[in-house]
Design a protein around this motif. Structure first.
Motif: not given
Length: 139
Positions: A13-25
């Motif tokens: 879940l932490a990795l998914a959240a981190k990847l989501n932020i990276a994709v948004r940026r």
């Protein structure tokens, strides 16, 4: 179930959240893409409508072609695209095309050189890409 399962789930879940932020940026360029398309389309449509077939028309058309080529190359080189961007881009460009063709068709036959037509018509061509920019900014 192993005892590591909750810890693994938490990590995932932490990795998914981190990847989501990276994709948004990484996909913030989409907002700039649509916003610049809106602004340049507005200027191009107004100049074309007001200039008829004079030198300003030729310069505006050449600038438009260079802009579209440049922004297309720039967009293709971006490494991050949010899911569904291609579909959203196609919808925006198709809607823009419909508005542009209507503006040009009606304007050149009924209102050549009339700023009262070409100002609002130019703004109308900016609406589809502006909506695209707003949509990308919210996502």
């Amino acid at each position: 179930m192993s005892t590591d399962s909750p810890a693994q789930a938490k990590e995932a879940l932490a990795l998914a959240a981190k990847l989501n932020i990276a994709v948004r940026r990484g996909s913030r360029w989409c907002v700039r893409y649509f916003a610049s398309y809106a602004a340049v389309s507005c200027a191009f449509t107004f100049i074309v409508g007001m200039s008829g077939s004079g030198p300003a028309f030729a310069v505006a058309t050449a600038a438009w072609v260079l802009f579209v080529a440049g922004i297309s190359i720039w967009a293709a080189r971006q490494q991050v695209h949010r899911k569904g961007f291609g579909r959203r881009q196609s919808i925006v460009i198709a809607a823009w095309g419909a508005v542009y063709v209507t503006a040009i068709s009606v304007g050149t036959s009924q209102f050549p050189g009339n700023a009262a037509w070409w100002g609002p018509a130019a703004l109308a061509t900016a609406i589809p890409p502006a909506i695209g920019a707003i949509r990308e900014n919210r996502a």
